[in-house]
Design a protein around this motif. Structure first.
Motif, PDB file in Angstrom:
ATOM      1  N   SER A  12       0.951  -0.961  -0.288  1.00 55.08           N
ATOM      2  CA  SER A  12       0.075   0.009  -0.038  1.00 55.08           C
ATOM      3  C   SER A  12       1.157   1.076  -0.215  1.00 55.08           C
ATOM      4  N   ARG A  13       0.198   2.131  -0.135  1.00 56.85           N
ATOM      5  CA  ARG A  13       1.276   3.278  -0.601  1.00 56.85           C
ATOM      6  C   ARG A  13       1.102   4.778   0.280  1.00 56.85           C
ATOM      7  N   GLU A  14       1.707   5.469   0.457  1.00 55.80           N
ATOM      8  CA  GLU A  14       0.759   7.210   1.067  1.00 55.80           C
ATOM      9  C   GLU A  14       0.257   6.182   2.727  1.00 55.80           C
ATOM     10  N   LYS A  27       1.317  -0.221 -10.874  1.00 57.37           N
ATOM     11  CA  LYS A  27       2.054  -1.431 -10.761  1.00 57.37           C
ATOM     12  C   LYS A  27       3.553  -1.286 -11.681  1.00 57.37           C
ATOM     13  N   LYS A  28       4.445  -1.406 -10.994  1.00 60.29           N
ATOM     14  CA  LYS A  28       5.664  -2.105 -11.673  1.00 60.29           C
ATOM     15  C   LYS A  28       6.017  -3.452 -12.215  1.00 60.29           C
ATOM     16  N   ILE A  29       5.852  -3.082 -13.645  1.00 59.11           N
ATOM     17  CA  ILE A  29       5.636  -4.990 -14.199  1.00 59.11           C
ATOM     18  C   ILE A  29       6.794  -5.695 -14.493  1.00 59.11           C
ATOM     19  N   LEU A 236       5.275   6.860   9.106  1.00 51.30           N
ATOM     20  CA  LEU A 236       4.498   6.509   7.862  1.00 51.30           C
ATOM     21  C   LEU A 236       4.453   7.487   7.171  1.00 51.30           C
ATOM     22  N   LEU A 237       4.975   8.370   6.062  1.00 49.73           N
ATOM     23  CA  LEU A 237       4.174   8.428   4.409  1.00 49.73           C
ATOM     24  C   LEU A 237       3.949   7.256   4.129  1.00 49.73           C
ATOM     25  N   GLY A 238       4.584   6.551   3.057  1.00 42.40           N
ATOM     26  CA  GLY A 238       4.729   6.164   2.587  1.00 42.40           C
ATOM     27  C   GLY A 238       4.846   4.640   1.575  1.00 42.40           C
ATOM     28  N   GLY A 240       6.275   2.363  -1.457  1.00 40.72           N
ATOM     29  CA  GLY A 240       6.898   2.359  -2.662  1.00 40.72           C
ATOM     30  C   GLY A 240       7.473   1.608  -2.551  1.00 40.72           C
ATOM     31  N   THR A 241       7.720   0.758  -4.480  1.00 38.33           N
ATOM     32  CA  THR A 241       7.996  -0.672  -4.512  1.00 38.33           C
ATOM     33  C   THR A 241       9.766  -1.219  -3.658  1.00 38.33           C
ATOM     34  N   PHE A 242      10.119  -0.033  -3.532  1.00 35.22           N
ATOM     35  CA  PHE A 242      11.600  -0.314  -3.068  1.00 35.22           C
ATOM     36  C   PHE A 242      12.167  -0.470  -1.233  1.00 35.22           C
ATOM     37  N   GLY A 243      10.831   0.132  -0.990  1.00 34.42           N
ATOM     38  CA  GLY A 243      10.845   0.571   0.271  1.00 34.42           C
ATOM     39  C   GLY A 243      10.389   1.316   1.275  1.00 34.42           C
ATOM     40  N   HIS A 244       9.957   1.593   2.869  1.00 35.13           N
ATOM     41  CA  HIS A 244       9.397   2.910   2.891  1.00 35.13           C
ATOM     42  C   HIS A 244       9.574   3.850   3.502  1.00 35.13           C
ATOM     43  N   CYS A 257      12.373  15.884   7.617  1.00 32.86           N
ATOM     44  CA  CYS A 257      13.070  15.443   6.286  1.00 32.86           C
ATOM     45  C   CYS A 257      12.140  14.507   5.710  1.00 32.86           C
ATOM     46  N   ALA A 258      12.421  13.134   4.930  1.00 37.25           N
ATOM     47  CA  ALA A 258      11.404  12.849   4.667  1.00 37.25           C
ATOM     48  C   ALA A 258      12.872  11.095   4.653  1.00 37.25           C
ATOM     49  N   ILE A 259      12.921   9.954   5.335  1.00 32.59           N
ATOM     50  CA  ILE A 259      13.579   9.291   5.254  1.00 32.59           C
ATOM     51  C   ILE A 259      13.402   7.959   4.502  1.00 32.59           C
ATOM     52  N   LEU A 310      15.839  12.665   2.470  1.00 42.25           N
ATOM     53  CA  LEU A 310      15.331  13.889   1.492  1.00 42.25           C
ATOM     54  C   LEU A 310      14.456  15.023   1.713  1.00 42.25           C
ATOM     55  N   GLU A 311      14.361  15.847   1.170  1.00 40.05           N
ATOM     56  CA  GLU A 311      13.508  16.946   1.767  1.00 40.05           C
ATOM     57  C   GLU A 311      12.223  16.452   2.076  1.00 40.05           C
ATOM     58  N   TYR A 312      11.606  16.993   2.746  1.00 42.33           N
ATOM     59  CA  TYR A 312      10.132  16.677   2.894  1.00 42.33           C
ATOM     60  C   TYR A 312       9.560  17.549   2.694  1.00 42.33           C
ATOM     61  N   VAL A 313       8.196  16.732   1.523  1.00 41.62           N
ATOM     62  CA  VAL A 313       6.862  17.421   0.553  1.00 41.62           C
ATOM     63  C   VAL A 313       6.219  17.057   1.505  1.00 41.62           C
ATOM     64  N   GLY A 359       1.345  11.059 -11.549  1.00 42.18           N
ATOM     65  CA  GLY A 359       1.248  12.035 -10.064  1.00 42.18           C
ATOM     66  C   GLY A 359       1.003  11.325  -9.038  1.00 42.18           C
ATOM     67  N   ALA A 360       1.628   9.781  -9.554  1.00 41.06           N
ATOM     68  CA  ALA A 360       1.971   9.735  -7.888  1.00 41.06           C
ATOM     69  C   ALA A 360       3.702   9.695  -7.115  1.00 41.06           C
ATOM     70  N   ASN A 361       4.114   9.981  -8.343  1.00 35.56           N
ATOM     71  CA  ASN A 361       5.761  10.941  -8.215  1.00 35.56           C
ATOM     72  C   ASN A 361       5.923  11.776  -8.174  1.00 35.56           C
ATOM     73  N   ILE A 362       5.082  13.188  -7.888  1.00 38.29           N
ATOM     74  CA  ILE A 362       4.542  14.702  -7.852  1.00 38.29           C
ATOM     75  C   ILE A 362       4.305  14.344  -6.884  1.00 38.29           C
ATOM     76  N   LEU A 363       5.148  15.365  -5.730  1.00 37.76           N
ATOM     77  CA  LEU A 363       4.630  15.849  -4.497  1.00 37.76           C
ATOM     78  C   LEU A 363       4.033  16.753  -4.740  1.00 37.76           C
ATOM     79  N   VAL A 364       3.722  17.549  -3.503  1.00 36.56           N
ATOM     80  CA  VAL A 364       2.921  19.390  -4.053  1.00 36.56           C
ATOM     81  C   VAL A 364       3.666  19.476  -2.621  1.00 36.56           C
TER      82      VAL A 364
HETATM   83  N1  LIG Z   1      10.460  13.514   0.214  1.00 33.89           N
HETATM   84  C1  LIG Z   1       9.095  12.719   0.618  1.00 33.89           C
HETATM   85  N2  LIG Z   1       8.533  13.876   1.062  1.00 33.89           N
HETATM   86  C2  LIG Z   1       7.355  13.312   1.188  1.00 33.89           C
HETATM   87  N3  LIG Z   1       6.125  12.172   1.152  1.00 33.89           N
HETATM   88  C3  LIG Z   1       7.339  11.191   0.215  1.00 33.89           C
HETATM   89  C4  LIG Z   1       8.414  11.561   0.366  1.00 33.89           C
HETATM   90  N4  LIG Z   1       9.045  10.873  -0.654  1.00 33.89           N
HETATM   91  C5  LIG Z   1       8.348   9.803  -0.746  1.00 33.89           C
HETATM   92  N5  LIG Z   1       7.232   9.915   0.333  1.00 33.89           N
HETATM   93  C6  LIG Z   1       5.968   9.237   0.475  1.00 33.89           C
HETATM   94  O1  LIG Z   1       6.608   7.882   0.238  1.00 33.89           O
HETATM   95  C7  LIG Z   1       5.898   6.894  -0.672  1.00 33.89           C
HETATM   96  C8  LIG Z   1       6.320   6.547  -1.246  1.00 33.89           C
HETATM   97  O2  LIG Z   1       7.926   6.835  -1.768  1.00 33.89           O
HETATM   98  P1  LIG Z   1       8.689   6.443  -3.351  1.00 33.89           P
HETATM   99  O3  LIG Z   1       7.156   6.618  -4.431  1.00 33.89           O
HETATM  100  O4  LIG Z   1       9.820   7.735  -3.798  1.00 33.89           O
HETATM  101  O5  LIG Z   1       8.896   5.048  -3.014  1.00 33.89           O
HETATM  102  P2  LIG Z   1       9.346   3.891  -3.564  1.00 33.89           P
HETATM  103  O6  LIG Z   1       9.461   2.522  -3.708  1.00 33.89           O
HETATM  104  O7  LIG Z   1      11.230   4.955  -4.807  1.00 33.89           O
HETATM  105  O8  LIG Z   1       7.964   4.029  -5.501  1.00 33.89           O
HETATM  106  P3  LIG Z   1       7.872   3.259  -6.614  1.00 33.89           P
HETATM  107  O9  LIG Z   1       7.123   1.998  -6.498  1.00 33.89           O
HETATM  108  O10 LIG Z   1       7.000   4.427  -7.468  1.00 33.89           O
HETATM  109  O11 LIG Z   1       9.343   3.657  -7.073  1.00 33.89           O
HETATM  110  C9  LIG Z   1       4.862   8.133  -1.855  1.00 33.89           C
HETATM  111  O12 LIG Z   1       3.845   7.850  -2.576  1.00 33.89           O
HETATM  112  C10 LIG Z   1       4.473   9.437  -1.241  1.00 33.89           C
HETATM  113  O13 LIG Z   1       3.805   9.206  -0.113  1.00 33.89           O
END
Ligand SMILES: Nc1ncnc2c1ncn2[C@@H]1O[C@H](COP(=O)(O)OP(=O)(O)OP(=O)(O)O)[C@@H](O)[C@H]1O
Length: 635
Positions: A12-14, A27-29, A236-238, A240-244, A257-259, A310-313, A359-364
């Motif tokens: 799950s994400r975000e 889906k990263k296929i 936990l902010l989100g 991703g495929t490769f990590g939290h 920041c975002a870790i 990383l910079e926290y968005v 959209g999911a890879n563009i933060l605001v």
């Molecule tokens: N710099 C940030 N500030 C705030 N939230 C973030 C930041 N980077 C990532 N996130 C949150 O974490 C989630 C996963 O991050 P990210 O997409 O970088 O992981 P990933 O493993 O690379 O994902 P993907 O599966 O797209 O490769 C994002 O959807 C977002 O909600």
């Protein structure tokens, strides 16, 4: 059709908000030649995953490498930081390929496949199969006996002693077996190139206090380990495929920041893949500096995790905003698109392709500033040749990527941008009415265009059509698109907006006072993008209201300020009474432009005489017909 399907996963994400299949969960296929045997099973799995109903396409791994991951675990133990190579992007490989096992992160939301051809001329780290070095570009701080500790003399930012530090008392841990192998087995030639640098963990800019250059360096004389890192992991902010991704709080400065963390597990192929991807992201991000690209602060390796700071968005992703607030108004789309383009122009200027724009890879951020994130897929392109690997998210994927025949180039990001604009306008990516496989066929093997909503302006339609040209060579570059009326006219709007504001607030411009709110707006590049709802309101009424004697400066300065560009403003009627965001008559003209595709053909494209694009000479790509074998030769 390339065989690159992989299994569904359950990430799950975000945070707790599961994104639907149009977002990060799509889906990263994953696909590589070695995985062909899985294709029939994977394809069947994929078919179950409709764009709406399903969450995942992918992840051949099945179970997550992060299962059982405890967000509070993995205390940093002062292990030496990995040392990414800082040679310029064209300096060669640098990221050891984990045997080509690309994109197998569980729950991966994007397509990832690698051609067996090695002639791409691309710094395609995934293809570094020969290196056997997950961190091929890293100089891990290990001496040849395998002990932790720097293997060379002090360098700026290293963990070497600094005034006040007492590194000798810092515990050293045996090198992680996985990383030890990686560090000693690089074939990139970058380990000894002398160009590498440490990745300290600085505070974000403007920090009131400076941390030690590297967490773990003791500057206070304290002997306990609590000073190893001042960044504390929070919620936990989100995922991703490769990590939290966690919120990080710096207990010295109070900043955040975002870790991004990937768990390090020896002998775990998923973990290796995650680390490789994260390493790739580090290598790229550490060399980028742009206001629309998330800032990289540093990275840290512990026995259990690799953490990227990383910079926290804080505003969340465009995808998340769309889910929560619905489709954006056109001024917001314009504003966001301009910023995305600006980031892409910078990235492409460095011959780097993002490959997963959506959209999911563009933060605001709360001010409406856009930050491109997730550079795990990004690649540097070394020559005029194009890439052959296969990555991205299906619905945003360019035809040449889907067909995976003759490689692709920076133009894939332009296609994905067009899809992202449609996503912003409709809350859904193009082709979302089709199930996964059908969508892929639509993208790759038909002549159809995605549906473009009638209600957007002609400028917007023109812009989208330019992005979604099937011939990648016909797509304008990011820089060229910045000059498209859909983007360019925003600045005109902004100037006019400021003029109206000047009329409305004469005292603010006569030097007597400057309402902070107005200053804030006028200093922002995105200040022109105001609420579309305003656009339909008679401007004059608001101006009259502003000139009402009751509306003096005190009232103005005490009013809350909302960023003009915030999509949160698009639905609230309460905002319409806010004098601080006066509407602009230009907004009433939105959608009335008579600009069309033909007009823009006057602008140079990649095929045009003025382009300096690297891919000017890239031959036209031909699509692979399903059932035929992929063609990888340049035409
Ligand atoms: N710099 C940030 N500030 C705030 N939230 C973030 C930041 N980077 C990532 N996130 C949150 O974490 C989630 C996963 O991050 P990210 O997409 O970088 O992981 P990933 O493993 O690379 O994902 P993907 O599966 O797209 O490769 C994002 O959807 C977002 O909600």
């Amino acid at each position: 059709m390339p065989a690159w399907w992989s299994k569904r996963s359950s990430k799950s994400r975000e945070g707790s908000n599961q994104e639907n299949s149009h977002g990060k969960n799509d889906k990263k296929i994953c696909s590589i030649t070695e995985n062909k045997r899985k294709s029939s099973l994977d394809e069947a799995a994929l078919r179950k995953n409709s764009p709406r109903g399903s969450k995942e396409f992918a992840g051949s791994g099945g179970s997550s490498g992060f299962s059982g991951f405890d967000s509070d675990s993995g205390e940093k133990r002062g292990l030496p930081l990995p040392e990414p190579c800082v040679s310029d992007l064209g300096a060669g490989g640098g990221i050891g390929g984990a045997a080509g096992g690309v994109g197998f992160g569980p729950g991966s939301g994007s397509v990832s496949s690698v051609s067996s051809s090695g002639s791409s001329g691309v710094e395609d780290h995934d293809n570094n199969q020969g290196s056997g070095s997950l961190f091929g570009g890293y100089r891990l701080s290990v001496d040849h006996r395998g002990h932790g500790g720097r293997s060379r003399s002090p360098v700026p930012g290293s963990r070497s002693p600094v005034p006040g530090s007492r590194t000798t008392s810092r515990p050293t841990s045996p090198l992680h077996p996985l990383l030890g192998v990686m560090s000693l087995d690089s074939s990139t030639g970058r380990l000894e190139d002398g160009k590498s640098q440490w990745h300290p963990l600085p505070l974000p800019p403007g920090s009131p206090t400076s941390p030690p250059s590297v967490p773990g360096t003791r500057t206070t004389g304290s002997t306990d380990n609590s000073t190893l890192s001042k960044w504390k992991k929070g919620k936990l902010l989100g995922r991703g495929t490769f990590g939290h991704v966690y919120l990080g709080f710096n207990s010295r400065s109070g900043q955040m920041c975002a870790i991004k963390e990937v768990k390090v597990i020896s002998d775990d192929s998923t973990s290796k893949e995650c680390l490789k991807q994260l390493k790739q992201e580090i290598d790229l991000l550490s060399q980028l500096s742009h206001s629309n690209i998330v800032r990289y602060y540093g990275s840290e390796l512990s026995e259990e995790t690799l953490s990227v700071y990383l910079e926290y968005v804080s505003g969340g992703s465009i995808h998340k905003l769309l889910q929560e607030y619905g489709a954006f108004t056109e001024p917001v789309i314009q504003n966001y698109t301009r910023q995305i383009l600006s980031g892409l122009a910078y990235l492409h200027g460095r011959n780097t392709v993002h490959r997963d724009i959506k959209g999911a890879n563009i933060l605001v951020d709360p001010n409406g500033e856009i930050k491109l994130v997730d550079f795990g897929m990004a690649k540097h392109i070394m020559t005029c040749s194009s890439m052959l690997s296969f990555k991205g998210s299906p619905y945003w994927m360019a035809p040449e990527v889907v067909m995976n025949t003759n490689g692709y180039s920076l133009a894939v990001d332009i296609w994905s941008l067009g899809c992202t604009i449609l996503e912003m306008a409709t809350s859904k990516p193009p082709w979302s009415q089709y199930e996964g496989v059908a969508a892929i066929f639509k993208i790759g093997n038909s002549k159809d265009m995605p549906d473009i909503p009638d209600y957007i302006s002609n400028d917007a339609k023109s812009f989208i059509k330019l992005c979604l040209q099937r011939d990648p060579l016909a797509r304008p570059t990011a820089s060229q698109l910045l000059d498209h009326p859909f983007i360019r006219d925003q600045s005109t709007t902004r100037v006019a907006n400021i003029n109206i504001t000047r009329d409305a607030f004469p005292r603010t411009f006569d030097g007597s006072r400057t309402p902070p709110a107005l200053e804030l707006h006028s200093n922002r590049t995105n200040a022109n993008s105001c609420d579309g709802d305003f656009a339909m309101k008679p401007v004059v009424n608001n101006i009259r209201a502003l000139k009402n004697p009751r509306d003096d400066g005190r009232m103005i300065t005490s009013m809350p300020v909302s960023p003009c560009s915030s999509p949160l403003r698009q639905h609230g009627s309460a905002h319409r009474s806010s004098y601080l965001s006066p509407p602009h008559p230009a907004f009433a003209m939105m959608g009335q432009s008579s600009y069309n595709l033909t007009d823009f053909s006057l602008y140079p494209t990649r095929q045009g005489p003025y382009t300096h694009d690297l891919f000017l000479d890239t031959p036209l790509l031909k699509f692979q017909t399903p059932g035929t074998s992929p063609r990888t030769r340049p035409i």
